[in-house]
Each structure stands twice: as structure tokens, then as C-alpha cells.
Design an enzyme around this catalytic site. Structure first.
Site, PDB file in Angstrom:
ATOM      1  CB  SER A   1       0.935  -4.333  -5.836  1.00  0.00           C
ATOM      2  OG  SER A   1       1.970  -5.324  -5.368  1.00  0.00           O
TER       3      SER A   1
ATOM      4  CB  THR B   1       5.023  -0.407  -2.443  1.00  0.00           C
ATOM      5  OG1 THR B   1       3.921   0.318  -2.819  1.00  0.00           O
ATOM      6  CG2 THR B   1       6.536   0.199  -3.182  1.00  0.00           C
TER       7      THR B   1
ATOM      8  CB  THR C   1       4.178   1.058  -6.102  1.00  0.00           C
ATOM      9  OG1 THR C   1       2.908   0.317  -5.588  1.00  0.00           O
ATOM     10  CG2 THR C   1       4.075   2.469  -6.203  1.00  0.00           C
TER      11      THR C   1
ATOM     12  NE  ARG D   1      -2.540   7.236  -4.217  1.00  0.00           N
ATOM     13  CZ  ARG D   1      -1.788   6.321  -3.700  1.00  0.00           C
ATOM     14  NH1 ARG D   1      -1.011   5.721  -4.711  1.00  0.00           N
ATOM     15  NH2 ARG D   1      -1.601   6.211  -2.705  1.00  0.00           N
TER      16      ARG D   1
ATOM     17  CG  ASP E   1       4.357   5.953  -0.286  1.00  0.00           C
ATOM     18  OD1 ASP E   1       3.424   5.507  -0.981  1.00  0.00           O
ATOM     19  OD2 ASP E   1       5.066   5.373   0.422  1.00  0.00           O
TER      20      ASP E   1
ATOM     21  CB  THR F   1       5.053  -1.068   1.589  1.00  0.00           C
ATOM     22  OG1 THR F   1       3.941  -1.464   0.993  1.00  0.00           O
ATOM     23  CG2 THR F   1       5.146  -1.915   2.908  1.00  0.00           C
ATOM     24  N   GLY F   2       2.384   0.748   1.845  1.00  0.00           N
ATOM     25  CA  GLY F   2       1.186   1.196   2.461  1.00  0.00           C
ATOM     26  C   GLY F   2       0.349   2.320   1.822  1.00  0.00           C
TER      27      GLY F   2
END
Ligand code: ASP
Length: 341
Positions: free
Chosen positions: A96, A198, A216, A226, A229, A249-250
Site C-alpha cells: 500500500s 498508508t 501511500t 484518483r 487524502d 489512514t483509510g
């Protein structure tokens, strides 16, 4: 993947933060002293705990070790966070971040990163391809240009001019995962596996200065182009050296929608502890998503470190963990407290 399953299993033990010690003696980090244990790193007094480094996920452990070499020698936090997250960027097993990151739906590995220091200097790159260390390119953007953010081809051109090497970042394992995904070609990220990994790192150094880095390959199988954040100052990362620092993260879309990291810092400015501030923003995000269909694959986690060296973290669902390294307890992995089971 095997590691992630292990952590998911561990997370089911409960919502209370559980510390896991990691080799720290070799690094000259003092061994664990249970008498000093405080809930989520909060001392409850005015003593400044430093240095401290905190980072997301299991790959935070080796990253912290690298950062600690610099922090423990009295080095600058900015150097520490850059060196720390580069460990994850270079690791082909981390699917990732950087080299080995899972690609977008066209099979392209595209990278996002940002870095910030104690004087509001910041640099960022997004949608960068074929450069292994986007965090170091972000630092060059901060130091060598009058700008903050470069994207795509322009970011790559700048990186090459700065001496970075062009290389293929799609590892055989990542390509295999991509071919398997192509069979269904469905964008429905698997919680804690496909949408979430991330490395974000925050540090307070010997001088009491805060720094942060975030890097990330973004959500796996995303639409080509794309950006999440992670390279956005205020969303994936933010700090104010008078108050504190925060990183995310997420699912990046949820973090951008709420200016997540900036909000955590503002909540700390209003007197919230790092833990309370992270919890409040996760609850705000939950309220926004609770009736949306994408709640199904929403996972988010925040980490925060304030000016006193107190840290905290909070996430939406079980499975998120973070690594903390300090003089009191060494380098350890902690399961994040969470809202939903
Ligand atoms: N925040 C990242 C993004 O949305 C994903 C992650 O944490 O892995 O791009």
C-alpha cells in the site's frame, strides 16, 4: 496479507489499547517500564515527553526504528520522519506504499505523499509514477520550489531533474493481485486490506519540534488519476508546532470531506487530548457516512501527537493499529480503539 490477518485476529481481543513490545534494546531504546504506563501516552501533567515517534500500522514498527536512530541522536524530526517512512516505501511486501504498492484499475502504481515541518513548511506530490520515494520528492518540492504541491507528469519531471531514478514499481506480487482483481473488476475495497494502509508518521524531536510525513499508493484499484487524502495538507497530515500534529489512514474521500487532520489539530487547540480529538473526528465521519452505502467499506484511522509529547489514536472499525516509540516504553504496536464492531 498474512500479517494483516494476524492483526485482525488480535484486534478482536477488545477495544482497549494493547501494547506489543518490539525489539528496542538493540537500538539503545530503554526497555519497557510498566510503572510508567499511561493511557494512550497521556501524562496528565505538564512534563514534555520527547522524543516520541508514532506511525500507522504494523509497518510503523520498522519505520519507527529508523526514525528513532535520528531522534535518539538529537536529530531533527523532519529528517526522522522522512527516513522512517522511506522504509515502508522501499519494502516490496508493503502493498500500500511505494514499491510493491497495489496499482489502480489500469495496472498503474501511482503514489501520493506529503511532509510538513514545525514552521509550516510543507511539500507534496500526487499521482506520481515510477519514482520509489515520493516522500523525498515532496521534501524537495518544499525545499527547492516556491510551491507546495506537484502532480503527475510535472511531479515526475521535477523528480528526475532532482536526480531521482525512474523505475518500475509494479512487483510480480502486485501484478498477480491485480490480475486476480481484474476477474471481477469491482471497486468495493476490503476493509483493512485494500483501502487502508498508508504510512503516516508524526514525531516530536529533542528540541520539542513537531514534524510529519504521509506516503501511500492510495486505494487499490482506484480510478486512474484518483488522488486521496494522503498528499493533501490538512487532510492526510497537518500540524501546528504550538499545538500538535495529526495524520490519517483509510478511505481518503472521508478524510478530505472533513479536513480530518486539520480538525484533529484544532480540537487539540481547544483543549482535547490527542485521543479525544481523534475520537471526535472519527465520530463526525461516522455521522456523515451512517446512511451512505459506502459505509460498508469505510475504515479510517487517525493518529495524533501533541506539543507535550502525548499521543493518541482512534479508528472506525477494529483492525487498525499503530506503532509508538519513546524512551519510556520502547517501540511497540498498539491496537487502535474503535467505534464500530
Ligand atoms: N488514505 C489512503 C487513500 O485514500 C488510503 C490508505 O490509507 O491506504 O489514498
Amino acid at each position: 496479507m498474512i500479517d494483516r490477518r494476524k492483526f485482525l485476529t488480535k484486534a478482536t481481543l477488545g477495544t482497549v489499547a494493547v501494547g506489543t513490545l518490539y525489539s528496542c534494546v538493540d537500538n539503545g531504546i530503554k526497555p519497557h517500564d510498566p510503572r510508567k504506563k499511561e493511557s494512550a501516552g497521556e501524562t496528565g501533567n505538564n512534563e514534555v515527553r520527547k522524543p516520541v515517534v508514532i506511525s500507522t500500522w504494523n509497518h510503523g514498527l520498522p519505520a519507527n526504528e529508523e526514525a528513532w536512530k535520528i531522534l535518539n541522536g538529537g536529530g531533527a524530526g523532519l529528517d526522522a520522519v522522512e527516513a522512517g517512512v522511506r522504509v515502508a516505501e522501499a519494502d516490496p511486501k508493503v502493498s500500500s506504499v511505494g514499491y510493491g504498492g497495489w496499482p489502480d484499475r489500469e495496472g498503474k502504481v501511482t503514489l501520493d505523499a506529503c511532509i510538513m515541518d514545525h514552521e509550516f513548511n510543507c511539500g507534496s506530490v500526487a499521482f506520481l509514477q515510477n519514482i520509489k520515494h515520493p516522500i523525498s520528492v515532496a521534501r524537495k518540492v518544499m525545499e527547492k520550489t516556491p510551491h507546495i504541491m506537484l502532480v503527475g507528469e510535472g511531479a515526475k519531471q521535477f523528480a528526475l531533474e532532482q536526480g531521482f531514478k525512474e523505475e518500475n514499481l509494479l512487483t510480480p506480487d502486485a501484478e498477480k493481485a491485480y490480475r486476480e482483481w481484474l476477474r471481477k473488476s469491482e471497486y468495493k475495497p476490503i476493509i483493512n486490506v485494500e483501502n487502508h494502509d498508508t504510512i503516516s508518521m508524526l514525531a516530536i524531536d529533542e528540541n520539542g519540534n513537531l514534524s510529519g510525513a504521509c506516503t501511500t499508493s492510495g486505494a487499490a484499484w482506484k480510478v486512474h488519476g484518483r488522488v486521496g487524502d494522503s498528499p493533501i495538507i490538512g487532510a492526510g497530515l497537518f500540524l501546528d508546532n504550538e499545538v500538535g500534529s495529526a495524520a490519517a489512514t483509510g478511505l481518503g474521500e472521508a478524510v478530505i470531506r472533513t479536513a480530518g487532520s486539520a480538525m484533529v489539530v484544532e480540537l487539540m487547540r481547544q483543549g482535547k487530548s490527542p485521543q479525544q480529538a481523534c475520537k471526535e473526528i472519527v465520530e463526525r465521519i461516522y455521522d456523515i457516512y451512517k446512511n451512505r452505502p459506502d459505509l460498508e467499506y469505510l475504515q479510517i484511522g487517525f493518529i495524533a501527537l501533541n506539543k507535550q509529547g502525548e499521543y493518541g489514536a482512534y479508528c472506525l472499525r477494529p483492525g487498525f493499529n499503530y506503532a509508538v516509540c519513546d524512551n519510556d516504553e520502547g517501540n511497540r504496536l498498539i491496537d487502535g480503539e474503535y467505534k464500530m464492531s
